[in-house]
Design an enzyme around this catalytic site. Structure first.
Site, PDB file in Angstrom:
ATOM      1  N   ASP A  70       0.695  -1.159   0.203  1.00  0.00           N
ATOM      2  CA  ASP A  70       0.047   0.025   0.144  1.00  0.00           C
ATOM      3  C   ASP A  70       0.725   1.292  -0.060  1.00  0.00           C
ATOM      4  OD1 ASP A  70      -2.687  -0.840  -0.234  1.00  0.00           O
ATOM      5  OD2 ASP A  70      -2.748  -1.386   1.739  1.00  0.00           O
ATOM      6  N   ILE A 146      -8.543  -9.530  16.427  1.00  0.00           N
ATOM      7  CA  ILE A 146      -7.694  -9.571  17.450  1.00  0.00           C
ATOM      8  C   ILE A 146      -6.612  -8.472  17.609  1.00  0.00           C
ATOM      9  CG2 ILE A 146      -6.505 -10.890  19.357  1.00  0.00           C
ATOM     10  CD1 ILE A 146      -8.627 -12.992  19.064  1.00  0.00           C
ATOM     11  N   CYS A 379      16.315  -6.632 -11.833  1.00  0.00           N
ATOM     12  CA  CYS A 379      17.057  -7.155 -10.711  1.00  0.00           C
ATOM     13  C   CYS A 379      17.409  -8.627 -11.380  1.00  0.00           C
ATOM     14  CB  CYS A 379      16.164  -6.953  -9.396  1.00  0.00           C
ATOM     15  SG  CYS A 379      16.951  -7.413  -7.945  1.00  0.00           S
ATOM     16  N   GLU A 403      23.190 -18.234  -6.671  1.00  0.00           N
ATOM     17  CA  GLU A 403      21.943 -18.488  -5.964  1.00  0.00           C
ATOM     18  C   GLU A 403      21.405 -19.872  -6.246  1.00  0.00           C
ATOM     19  OE1 GLU A 403      19.206 -15.212  -6.335  1.00  0.00           O
ATOM     20  OE2 GLU A 403      17.671 -16.006  -5.111  1.00  0.00           O
ATOM     21  N   HIS A 505      15.421  -1.420  -8.668  1.00  0.00           N
ATOM     22  CA  HIS A 505      14.004  -1.357  -8.918  1.00  0.00           C
ATOM     23  C   HIS A 505      13.178  -0.315  -9.428  1.00  0.00           C
ATOM     24  CE1 HIS A 505      13.421  -5.783  -7.725  1.00  0.00           C
ATOM     25  NE2 HIS A 505      14.211  -5.641  -6.449  1.00  0.00           N
ATOM     26  N   GLU A 507      10.773   0.406 -10.667  1.00  0.00           N
ATOM     27  CA  GLU A 507       9.058   0.375 -10.476  1.00  0.00           C
ATOM     28  C   GLU A 507       8.784   0.896  -9.083  1.00  0.00           C
ATOM     29  OE1 GLU A 507      11.213  -2.482 -10.346  1.00  0.00           O
ATOM     30  OE2 GLU A 507      10.255  -4.006  -8.928  1.00  0.00           O
TER      31      GLU A 507
HETATM   32  N1  GLN Z   1      17.502 -13.033  -6.033  1.00  0.00           N
HETATM   33  C1  GLN Z   1      18.489 -12.143  -6.832  1.00  0.00           C
HETATM   34  C2  GLN Z   1      19.270 -11.557  -5.703  1.00  0.00           C
HETATM   35  O1  GLN Z   1      19.055 -11.643  -4.742  1.00  0.00           O
HETATM   36  C3  GLN Z   1      17.384 -11.036  -7.183  1.00  0.00           C
HETATM   37  C4  GLN Z   1      16.840 -10.250  -6.251  1.00  0.00           C
HETATM   38  C5  GLN Z   1      15.554  -9.567  -6.914  1.00  0.00           C
HETATM   39  O2  GLN Z   1      14.987  -9.828  -7.951  1.00  0.00           O
HETATM   40  N2  GLN Z   1      15.258  -8.618  -5.930  1.00  0.00           N
HETATM   41  O3  GLN Z   1      20.248 -11.090  -5.933  1.00  0.00           O
END
Ligand code: GLN
Length: 542
Positions: A70, A146, A379, A403, A505, A507
């Site tokens: 939000d 609650i 990202c 990752e 990001h 966005e």
């Molecule tokens: N998983 C990836 C990282 O940690 C990308 C993270 C994401 O897209 N916000 O770098």
């Protein structure tokens, strides 16, 4: 300063956040300085550790706070930037109260919900409104929960302390239509308001979410049973084409006039209405493109909320309708999966975590590269683009992010050094706003029209600089760089019409009134692609 508290009744997902954001937009149009914040009754310290299934998108602020989505609406509808003070959870309150207890701040006393927890909540309201005329606080959840009780109790006390005309309660509720009876039903609203009154809160305005017009008779009934004047019964119908209709809808119902009157404010009407123009461009655009968003949570409405909104903004900036095709990354992994990508004018791969769907996203990044389709990676969308490029163009078999494959022979994306020792999962990523220097002459630098920008981050992995010479040698361009740490922030591809991927990001910094430059440029590139690819088709037919 004046205070508005927004509560919700009957069901969740009523669009309370949108209502609060729209009211903020209306008040801002009347020259008032507004800030909107959210108090969430759940026990998580922040939503950063929750899955999109539980909570939708995690919205990141400049200061790195991981907050409720939000807050994204609040920042999109109003001009103020928010901080970590503006999303309070029960988890934060209890954490702070217990720390104080251990320190001995309450020595000798029994620590209780009233007054210790409620004092903590009230102190936050005081603290978070600095420098504005109106502070709007939305309380998450539904009356009767609650967890929500201490918050409502704190609001009641707060309103009592500041006195009448200083604070205002707005209750957003559902007035359902029963098709068997052929009418709208007010009973759930009556009961939800009764619940509020039981704890000492009398809402002064009722915002009724409904899919049929309320009608005079119903307004009078709601007024009588809920103890609000009829003119304070506001109808908020389901929107037809865009959430950006809501400010205008509430304005038609006289909501800003009413709020201003109830709070004793002086704020002249503004003849200029930016929302009319925004809506006109959404409803009657001149152009049209189709963009594919390739993600893991494609079936969830809220998982990529800010991404979808920013695409709309990019459309507004280009006078263009953007049809979004949501594509499940896993489905692209199957043989022949790429047929779903055919005919798209642009491909966007948003952020994400975890291995599922990764290979499908790599397929999408490759397809866009090979077919000259505008590609926009956010990202994780940058990371998969680099992996695809390393595998296909550099011929590095098995290249990956550590990752997803900790033993990859070519870790082109690797965990950031300082992340290696991190054990806790909450609020430990590289978070918030950092500088990004742009390389002159690149698509990114042209889109921004700047030398340096600040963008918000939320990640643990990054481009492995050891591979940069190879990547650059093969046509990858680093168009944005974090100057302090030499981290790759934006990449592009030489020889491709528009292939731009960012480690941050964007966005989280786009508005309907001011689209983020890269979203605007992406939609523009998609338009161009559509024009030229159509041209090709025509030529071929001849
Ligand atoms: N998983 C990836 C990282 O940690 C990308 C993270 C994401 O897209 N916000 O770098």
């Amino acid at each position: 300063m004046k205070y508005i508290f927004v509560t919700g009744g009957v069901v969740s997902s009523l669009g309370k956040g949108l209502t609060a954001a729209s009211l903020g937009a209306l008040l801002e149009m009347r020259g008032l300085r507004v800030r909107i914040q959210k108090f969430d009754p759940y026990l998580n310290v922040d939503p950063g550790t929750m899955s999109p299934f539980q909570h939708g998108e995690v919205y990141v602020l400049d200061d790195g706070a991981e907050t409720d989505l939000d807050l994204g609406h609040y920042e999109r509808f109003t001009s103020g930037k928010l901080s970590r003070l503006n999303n309070l959870t029960s988890g934060q309150i209890y954490e702070s109260v217990i720390q104080k207890e251990r320190r001995g701040d309450y020595l000798g006393k029994t620590v209780q919900v009233i007054p210790h927890v409620t004092n903590e909540i009230k102190a936050r309201i005081q603290q978070s409104g600095n420098g504005v005329d109106v502070l709007i606080t939305e309380i998450g959840g539904t009356t009767g929960d609650i967890e929500g009780l201490p918050f409502l109790e704190a609001m009641r006390q707060f309103a009592l302390q500041v006195g009448p005309k200083e604070a205002l309660f707005i209750h957003v509720t559902l007035v359902p239509y029963l098709s068997a009876a052929g009418e709208l039903k007010t009973k759930p609203t009556q009961q939800s308001v009764a619940k509020l009154r039981e704890i000492g809160i009398q809402p002064q305005i009722l915002v009724c979410r409904c899919d049929h017009p309320l009608g005079e008779e119903l307004r009078e009934k709601l007024s009588l049973f809920c103890n609000v004047p009829t003119k304070a019964v506001i109808e908020e119908r389901n929107v037809e084409s865009s959430i950006y209709e809501v400010p205008l809808m509430l304005q038609k119902e006289g909501m800003d006039d009413l709020v201003i009157e109830l709070l004793g404010l002086k704020a002249p009407r503004n003849p200029k209405n930016i929302w009319v123009e925004i809506l006109r461009r959404i409803i009657h655009p001149r152009h049209e493109v189709t963009i594919g968003v390739v993600g893991k949570y494609i079936e969830l409405q809220d998982a990529y909320k800010s991404v979808y909104e920013s695409i709309t903004h990019g459309g507004i900036a280009n006078n263009c309708r953007v049809n979004v095709v949501r594509l499940d990354a896993e489905a692209l992994e199957a043989r022949g999966g790429t047929t779903a990508l055919r005919g798209l004018d642009g491909i966007l791969v948003p952020g994400g975590f975890g291995e599922r769907g990764i290979e499908g996203k790599i397929v999408a990044a490759r397809y866009a590269r090979e077919h000259g389709i505008p590609y926009y990676g956010l990202c994780l969308g940058l990371q998969v683009a680099v992996v695809a490029f390393a595998r296909d163009v550099l011929g590095l078999r098995g290249a990956n992010s550590t990752e997803f494959d900790p033993r990859t022979p070519h870790p082109v994306i690797d965990i950031m050094e300082e992340q290696k020792k991190v054990v806790d999962k909450g609020a430990t990523m590289r978070l918030g706003s950092y500088e990004c220097q742009l390389t002159p002459g690149t698509l990114a630098a042209r889109a921004y029209g700047a030398k340096s920008v600040r963008e918000r981050h939320r990640h643990r992995y990054e481009v492995n600089n050891a591979y940069l010479p190879q990547l650059k040698g093969a046509g990858m361009v680093v168009s944005g760089l974090n100057p302090r740490r030499n981290l790759v922030e934006i990449i592009e591809l030489r020889g491709h019409p528009w292939y731009v991927a960012v480690q941050f990001h964007p966005e989280f910094q786009s508005k309907p009134s001011a689209a983020h430059p890269l979203f605007a440029a992406f939609v523009a590139a998609a338009r161009k692609h559509r024009r030229t690819s159509r041209g090709h088709r025509k030529v071929r037919r001849r």
